[in-house]
Every structure is written in structure tokens, then in C-alpha cells.
Design a protein around this motif. Structure first.
Motif, PDB file in Angstrom:
ATOM      1  N   ASP A 127       9.037  32.643  23.431  1.00 34.78           N
ATOM      2  CA  ASP A 127       9.822  31.955  22.402  1.00 34.78           C
ATOM      3  C   ASP A 127       9.002  30.872  21.711  1.00 34.78           C
ATOM      4  O   ASP A 127       9.059  30.715  20.490  1.00 34.78           O
ATOM      5  N   ILE A 128       8.240  30.124  22.502  1.00 34.18           N
ATOM      6  CA  ILE A 128       7.429  29.040  21.952  1.00 34.18           C
ATOM      7  C   ILE A 128       6.320  29.610  21.067  1.00 34.18           C
ATOM      8  O   ILE A 128       6.055  29.091  19.974  1.00 34.18           O
ATOM      9  N   ALA A 129       5.683  30.677  21.520  1.00 34.48           N
ATOM     10  CA  ALA A 129       4.641  31.313  20.702  1.00 34.48           C
ATOM     11  C   ALA A 129       5.240  31.850  19.405  1.00 34.48           C
ATOM     12  O   ALA A 129       4.659  31.700  18.328  1.00 34.48           O
ATOM     13  N   GLN A 130       6.420  32.449  19.500  1.00 41.83           N
ATOM     14  CA  GLN A 130       7.075  32.975  18.309  1.00 41.83           C
ATOM     15  C   GLN A 130       7.446  31.848  17.347  1.00 41.83           C
ATOM     16  O   GLN A 130       7.219  31.964  16.132  1.00 41.83           O
ATOM     17  N   THR A 131       7.981  30.764  17.853  1.00 48.25           N
ATOM     18  CA  THR A 131       8.321  29.623  17.010  1.00 48.25           C
ATOM     19  C   THR A 131       7.071  29.060  16.345  1.00 48.25           C
ATOM     20  O   THR A 131       7.081  28.719  15.156  1.00 48.25           O
ATOM     21  N   THR A 132       5.983  28.989  17.108  1.00 47.51           N
ATOM     22  CA  THR A 132       4.718  28.508  16.550  1.00 47.51           C
ATOM     23  C   THR A 132       4.264  29.409  15.410  1.00 47.51           C
ATOM     24  O   THR A 132       3.862  28.926  14.346  1.00 47.51           O
ATOM     25  N   LEU A 133       4.353  30.706  15.617  1.00 49.84           N
ATOM     26  CA  LEU A 133       3.911  31.635  14.582  1.00 49.84           C
ATOM     27  C   LEU A 133       4.834  31.630  13.367  1.00 49.84           C
ATOM     28  O   LEU A 133       4.372  31.839  12.238  1.00 49.84           O
ATOM     29  N   VAL A 134       6.110  31.377  13.566  1.00 54.24           N
ATOM     30  CA  VAL A 134       7.016  31.226  12.418  1.00 54.24           C
ATOM     31  C   VAL A 134       6.616  29.991  11.613  1.00 54.24           C
ATOM     32  O   VAL A 134       6.565  30.028  10.377  1.00 54.24           O
ATOM     33  N   ARG A 135       6.315  28.905  12.313  1.00 55.62           N
ATOM     34  CA  ARG A 135       5.856  27.702  11.611  1.00 55.62           C
ATOM     35  C   ARG A 135       4.526  27.954  10.900  1.00 55.62           C
ATOM     36  O   ARG A 135       4.289  27.419   9.821  1.00 55.62           O
ATOM     37  N   CYS A 136       3.672  28.763  11.507  1.00 55.86           N
ATOM     38  CA  CYS A 136       2.415  29.146  10.849  1.00 55.86           C
ATOM     39  C   CYS A 136       2.705  29.917   9.562  1.00 55.86           C
ATOM     40  O   CYS A 136       2.058  29.701   8.536  1.00 55.86           O
ATOM     41  N   TYR A 137       3.686  30.820   9.633  1.00 61.86           N
ATOM     42  CA  TYR A 137       4.024  31.629   8.459  1.00 61.86           C
ATOM     43  C   TYR A 137       4.517  30.753   7.315  1.00 61.86           C
ATOM     44  O   TYR A 137       4.088  30.918   6.178  1.00 61.86           O
ATOM     45  N   THR A 138       5.419  29.826   7.638  1.00 63.70           N
ATOM     46  CA  THR A 138       5.983  28.991   6.575  1.00 63.70           C
ATOM     47  C   THR A 138       4.955  28.025   5.993  1.00 63.70           C
ATOM     48  O   THR A 138       5.106  27.591   4.868  1.00 63.70           O
ATOM     49  N   GLY A 139       3.922  27.714   6.757  1.00 66.95           N
ATOM     50  CA  GLY A 139       2.877  26.823   6.267  1.00 66.95           C
ATOM     51  C   GLY A 139       1.513  27.498   6.254  1.00 66.95           C
ATOM     52  O   GLY A 139       0.499  26.843   6.518  1.00 66.95           O
ATOM     53  N   ARG A 149      -8.736  25.953  12.389  1.00 64.83           N
ATOM     54  CA  ARG A 149      -7.449  26.649  12.470  1.00 64.83           C
ATOM     55  C   ARG A 149      -6.920  26.710  13.892  1.00 64.83           C
ATOM     56  O   ARG A 149      -5.734  26.503  14.129  1.00 64.83           O
ATOM     57  N   ASP A 150      -7.781  26.985  14.880  1.00 63.49           N
ATOM     58  CA  ASP A 150      -7.311  27.056  16.264  1.00 63.49           C
ATOM     59  C   ASP A 150      -6.723  25.729  16.719  1.00 63.49           C
ATOM     60  O   ASP A 150      -5.664  25.694  17.351  1.00 63.49           O
ATOM     61  N   ALA A 151      -7.412  24.646  16.411  1.00 66.36           N
ATOM     62  CA  ALA A 151      -6.892  23.328  16.791  1.00 66.36           C
ATOM     63  C   ALA A 151      -5.547  23.066  16.117  1.00 66.36           C
ATOM     64  O   ALA A 151      -4.619  22.556  16.746  1.00 66.36           O
ATOM     65  N   TYR A 152      -5.438  23.449  14.860  1.00 66.63           N
ATOM     66  CA  TYR A 152      -4.200  23.250  14.109  1.00 66.63           C
ATOM     67  C   TYR A 152      -3.050  24.032  14.753  1.00 66.63           C
ATOM     68  O   TYR A 152      -1.967  23.504  14.977  1.00 66.63           O
ATOM     69  N   VAL A 153      -3.305  25.294  15.083  1.00 68.07           N
ATOM     70  CA  VAL A 153      -2.251  26.151  15.655  1.00 68.07           C
ATOM     71  C   VAL A 153      -1.889  25.707  17.071  1.00 68.07           C
ATOM     72  O   VAL A 153      -0.707  25.670  17.422  1.00 68.07           O
ATOM     73  N   TYR A 154      -2.868  25.343  17.885  1.00 69.39           N
ATOM     74  CA  TYR A 154      -2.540  24.897  19.246  1.00 69.39           C
ATOM     75  C   TYR A 154      -1.826  23.550  19.242  1.00 69.39           C
ATOM     76  O   TYR A 154      -1.022  23.275  20.131  1.00 69.39           O
ATOM     77  N   ARG A 155      -2.092  22.739  18.251  1.00 66.87           N
ATOM     78  CA  ARG A 155      -1.327  21.502  18.097  1.00 66.87           C
ATOM     79  C   ARG A 155       0.132  21.849  17.805  1.00 66.87           C
ATOM     80  O   ARG A 155       1.055  21.247  18.349  1.00 66.87           O
ATOM     81  N   MET A 156       0.335  22.866  16.954  1.00 62.64           N
ATOM     82  CA  MET A 156       1.694  23.329  16.664  1.00 62.64           C
ATOM     83  C   MET A 156       2.360  23.861  17.930  1.00 62.64           C
ATOM     84  O   MET A 156       3.544  23.598  18.180  1.00 62.64           O
ATOM     85  N   LEU A 157       1.606  24.605  18.741  1.00 63.11           N
ATOM     86  CA  LEU A 157       2.132  25.139  19.995  1.00 63.11           C
ATOM     87  C   LEU A 157       2.573  24.011  20.926  1.00 63.11           C
ATOM     88  O   LEU A 157       3.669  24.048  21.492  1.00 63.11           O
ATOM     89  N   LEU A 158       1.728  22.992  21.067  1.00 62.09           N
ATOM     90  CA  LEU A 158       2.097  21.844  21.917  1.00 62.09           C
ATOM     91  C   LEU A 158       3.340  21.150  21.380  1.00 62.09           C
ATOM     92  O   LEU A 158       4.222  20.751  22.150  1.00 62.09           O
ATOM     93  N   ASN A 159       3.438  21.013  20.070  1.00 66.30           N
ATOM     94  CA  ASN A 159       4.621  20.388  19.480  1.00 66.30           C
ATOM     95  C   ASN A 159       5.873  21.228  19.728  1.00 66.30           C
ATOM     96  O   ASN A 159       6.939  20.687  20.036  1.00 66.30           O
ATOM     97  N   CYS A 160       5.763  22.555  19.614  1.00 66.40           N
ATOM     98  CA  CYS A 160       6.903  23.434  19.898  1.00 66.40           C
ATOM     99  C   CYS A 160       7.316  23.322  21.365  1.00 66.40           C
ATOM    100  O   CYS A 160       8.504  23.294  21.678  1.00 66.40           O
ATOM    101  N   LEU A 161       6.333  23.266  22.250  1.00 66.23           N
ATOM    102  CA  LEU A 161       6.620  23.111  23.673  1.00 66.23           C
ATOM    103  C   LEU A 161       7.326  21.779  23.928  1.00 66.23           C
ATOM    104  O   LEU A 161       8.332  21.730  24.642  1.00 66.23           O
TER     105      LEU A 161
END
Length: 175
Positions: free
Chosen positions: A36-48, A58-70
Motif C-alpha cells: 500500500d505504501i509503495a502504491q501510494t508513493t507511486l501515485v504521488r510520483c505519477y501526480t508529480g 530521482r531515487d533520493a526524491y522517491v525514497y523521501r516520498m516513501l518515508l513520508n508515506c510510511l
């Protein structure tokens, strides 16, 4: 989103999905939560996606999003009422393969050892060694200086080296 951007996003999702789920599990989520967290992260990636695809790291940006979703998921009332031991049991089932009990035992020991670390130290170890980000990328994800990453890694590795769960795997003696 234009066709080229959509294709680039789809390629990124295919490449990143497994690593994002695995990272979420090592950060303490149960398997279904990690998905669920990975999916939410990827949805946020899609919208932005414009911001994500143009990010310097990009990896740092996405993993920061993952930590925020968690972290967002941990703020709910449900999470506060949940028993923490379920994550270890669920992770063992996710990582298990057909009659591969040694792998399950290793995964369980690693999860138990990681759960003994503080949250900031566990984040550093997971991002640096399991996700295989560089020290600089890890620092960018966590918003801390590279020196902080190094010191947290040093303390964490010393603590893990003395951890009874991992000593049991290596045949060492516990303290």
C-alpha cells in the motif's frame, strides 16, 4: 501527462516496485502495508512526475516520498492500536520461498535485529545497504548531512554486530 512521460513513468514503476516494497518492509511495515505504501508513493510520483523525473537525484526524491508515506500511515489511530510483532511474522511469509527455511530464518533474524535499532538508525541502514543508495543519496532522502549518515551507520553496524539474533545465525556466542 503526455505519451512519452507516461511511458517513462510506467518503465520506472516496473523497475522500482519490488525495491520500494522491500524497503518499506525493512523500514517496519507489514507486507500488505508495504505494498500500500509503495502504491501510494507511486501515485504521488505519477501526480508529480514532472518534478520526479527532473529531480537531480530521482531515487533520493522517491525514497523521501516513501518515508513520508510510511510516516503518514503511522499517524493513524489504527496504527497506534496495532501490535508491532505482526510486521516480523508477515515479512517472513513474504520473503519465504518453497521449502527454503534457511532464508526465512535469515529474514526473521535480520528483521528482529533491525527492530532493535532506533528509527533514524534503521532508516539509514535500510536506505544505504538494502536499497543501496550512496551516502549522499541517503543524506538527501533523510534531509541530514552526509556526516550524520556516516555516524549513524557506524553506531548501527556496531549495534548489529553485537545483536543476539544475528549472532545466532553466525554460530557466535550471545552476550
Amino acid at each position: 501527462m503526455d505519451r512519452d512521460s507516461e511511458a517513462a513513468y510506467a518503465e520506472y514503476v516496473e523497475q522500482a516496485w519490488t525495491t520500494l516494497v522491500r524497503a518499506a518492509i525493512f523500514l517496519g511495515a507489514m507486507a500488505h502495508e508495504a505494498e500500500d505504501i509503495a502504491q501510494t508513493t507511486l501515485v504521488r510520483c505519477y501526480t508529480g512526475w514532472d518534478k520526479v523525473s527532473s529531480a537531480d537525484n530521482r531515487d533520493a526524491y522517491v525514497y523521501r516520498m516513501l518515508l513520508n508515506c510510511l510516516r503518514d500511515s503511522r499517524r493513524t489511530r489504527w496504527w497506534k492500536d496495532r501490535a508491532a510483532t505482526g510486521a516480523l511474522e508477515d515479512a517472513g511469509r513474504l520473503l519465504a520461498t518453497a521449502d527454503n527455511t534457511d532464508s526465512v530464518a535469515v529474514a526473521d533474524a535480520v528483521h528482529r535485529a533491525l527492530s532493535c535499532l532506533t528509527k533514524p538508525n534503521r532508516d539509514v541502514v535500510v536506505l544505504r545497504y538494502f536499497v543501496q543508495l550512496t551516502e549522499r543519496q541517503t543524506a538527501d532522502v533523510l534531509g541530514v548531512p552526509a556526516g550524520t549518515v556516516k555516524s549513524r551507520l557506524s553506531r548501527s553496524l556496531a549495534q548489529l554486530a553485537a545483536n543476539d539474533h544475528l549472532l545466532d545465525l553466525s554460530g557466535g556466542t550471545s552476550r
